[in-house]
Design an enzyme around this catalytic site. Structure first.
Site, PDB file in Angstrom:
ATOM      1  N   CYS A   7       0.858  -1.181   0.000  1.00  0.00           N
ATOM      2  CA  CYS A   7       0.000   0.000   0.000  1.00  0.00           C
ATOM      3  C   CYS A   7       0.891   1.226   0.000  1.00  0.00           C
ATOM      4  O   CYS A   7       1.755   1.367   0.869  1.00  0.00           O
ATOM      5  CB  CYS A   7      -0.908  -0.012   1.228  1.00  0.00           C
ATOM      6  SG  CYS A   7      -1.862   1.513   1.454  1.00  0.00           S
ATOM      7  N   ASN A  47       0.174   4.561   0.452  1.00  0.00           N
ATOM      8  CA  ASN A  47      -0.037   5.437   1.601  1.00  0.00           C
ATOM      9  C   ASN A  47       0.401   4.748   2.889  1.00  0.00           C
ATOM     10  O   ASN A  47       0.922   5.389   3.810  1.00  0.00           O
ATOM     11  CB  ASN A  47      -1.510   5.848   1.706  1.00  0.00           C
ATOM     12  CG  ASN A  47      -1.931   6.774   0.581  1.00  0.00           C
ATOM     13  OD1 ASN A  47      -1.152   7.574   0.092  1.00  0.00           O
ATOM     14  ND2 ASN A  47      -3.181   6.655   0.160  1.00  0.00           N
ATOM     15  N   ARG A  93     -10.461  -2.709  -3.013  1.00  0.00           N
ATOM     16  CA  ARG A  93     -10.761  -4.085  -2.602  1.00  0.00           C
ATOM     17  C   ARG A  93     -10.243  -4.274  -1.175  1.00  0.00           C
ATOM     18  O   ARG A  93      -9.266  -3.659  -0.759  1.00  0.00           O
ATOM     19  CB  ARG A  93     -10.103  -5.095  -3.542  1.00  0.00           C
ATOM     20  CG  ARG A  93      -8.599  -5.034  -3.516  1.00  0.00           C
ATOM     21  CD  ARG A  93      -7.907  -6.160  -4.252  1.00  0.00           C
ATOM     22  NE  ARG A  93      -6.482  -6.107  -3.958  1.00  0.00           N
ATOM     23  CZ  ARG A  93      -5.627  -7.071  -4.221  1.00  0.00           C
ATOM     24  NH1 ARG A  93      -6.032  -8.175  -4.794  1.00  0.00           N
ATOM     25  NH2 ARG A  93      -4.349  -6.940  -3.918  1.00  0.00           N
ATOM     26  N   CYS A 114      -5.485   6.634  -2.373  1.00  0.00           N
ATOM     27  CA  CYS A 114      -4.847   5.353  -2.653  1.00  0.00           C
ATOM     28  C   CYS A 114      -3.543   5.654  -3.383  1.00  0.00           C
ATOM     29  O   CYS A 114      -3.565   6.132  -4.521  1.00  0.00           O
ATOM     30  CB  CYS A 114      -5.756   4.464  -3.490  1.00  0.00           C
ATOM     31  SG  CYS A 114      -4.994   2.869  -3.924  1.00  0.00           S
TER      32      CYS A 114
END
Length: 273
Positions: free
Chosen positions: A76, A78, A210, A219
């Protein structure tokens, strides 16, 4: 029993962080259920995921991310900025460190500016366009018509679906995005990004994630993926300012993609059983 945690966010994409560099706090078989319980915004702490800062053999540290549906995500953008800020603030890491994820090792360059704002730049690696059960066009683009939208496939550590719209405010996040997310073209599912190209060459995006199964405020991998597709199609230059619901990210596109943006600590606390 008391479990210390830190709450952080990157442009409103928020996480609960558990430091496991000293010892395992949550056993692996319980991490998913822990995330499901404590990401709940009414009956838990609230968050888009739980970050575990762990030791790593091939990098300075490792990151594991469990999402509100109890699944584990590959990485991820972030989240990496948030975990890097925590490591920097704890003096575990200096201005440059490496973080191992399920998607590979990411190099982070970070620090505070003169006004006390934390910023991290993440080397996101090579952008992968051949990443889904979607055929290539003659121009080398992987695209398919899904639910009336031309959807482009791209992987920036996690799979993404990109669709361009004329008005980002009316993007169908609640009805169309879940259908694209679960389309058979994406065997592992996909984050769905609706993208509007602005007159100045910047882009504005909204992302259905998701694992969270709703729109998130930002995101990082989605911003990178959206910028990469927009640049590949000739809609932007190789430095793209991306507006998300929670703030700005800057994506630099060369042989590798670099994502640059902020992270902030919200509060620290303890879970008491």
């Amino acid at each position: 029993m008391e479990i210390p945690f830190t709450k952080l966010h990157g442009n409103g994409n928020d996480f609960i962080l558990i430091d496991e560099t000293g010892s395992v706090v949550i056993p692996d078989e319980m991490k998913g259920e822990f995330a499901r319980l404590f990401c709940d915004r009414r009956f838990g702490i609230g968050g888009d995921g739980v970050l575990f800062l762990v030791n790593a053999e091939e990098a300075d540290y490792g990151m594991r991310l469990f999402q509100p549906d109890a699944s584990e995500a590959e990485m991820c953008g972030n989240g990496i900025r948030c975990i890097a800020k925590y490591a920097f603030d704890q003096e575990y890491a200096s201005e440059i460190c490496t973080i191992q994820t399920l998607a590979g090792i990411m190099e982070v360059t970070m620090g505070y500016d003169d006004e006390g704002n934390f910023t991290a730049a993440i080397d996101m690696g090579e952008i992968l366009f051949d990443c889904a059960d979607i055929p290539a066009t003659g121009e080398g683009e992987y695209q398919k018509e899904i639910e009336g939208y031309t959807v482009y496939a791209v992987n920036t550590g996690v799979p993404h679906a990109i669709a361009f719209v004329d008005d980002i405010e009316s993007a169908p996040l609640s009805d169309v995005a879940p259908k694209i997310r679960f389309d058979a073209s994406f065997p592992e599912g996909a984050n769905v990004n609706f993208v509007q190209v602005m007159s100045d060459g910047a882009i504005t995006i909204r992302t259905y994630e998701r694992g969270v199964e709703e729109e998130t405020w930002s995101c990082g991998t989605g911003a990178t993926a959206s910028a990469a597709v927009a640049h590949h199609l000739g809609k932007t230059g190789n430095e793209v300012v991306v507006t998300t619901k929670g703030g700005l990210l800057t994506i630099h596109l060369n042989d590798h993609a670099t994502m640059e943006g902020p992270a902030e600590t919200v509060f620290e606390g303890q879970i008491v059983f």
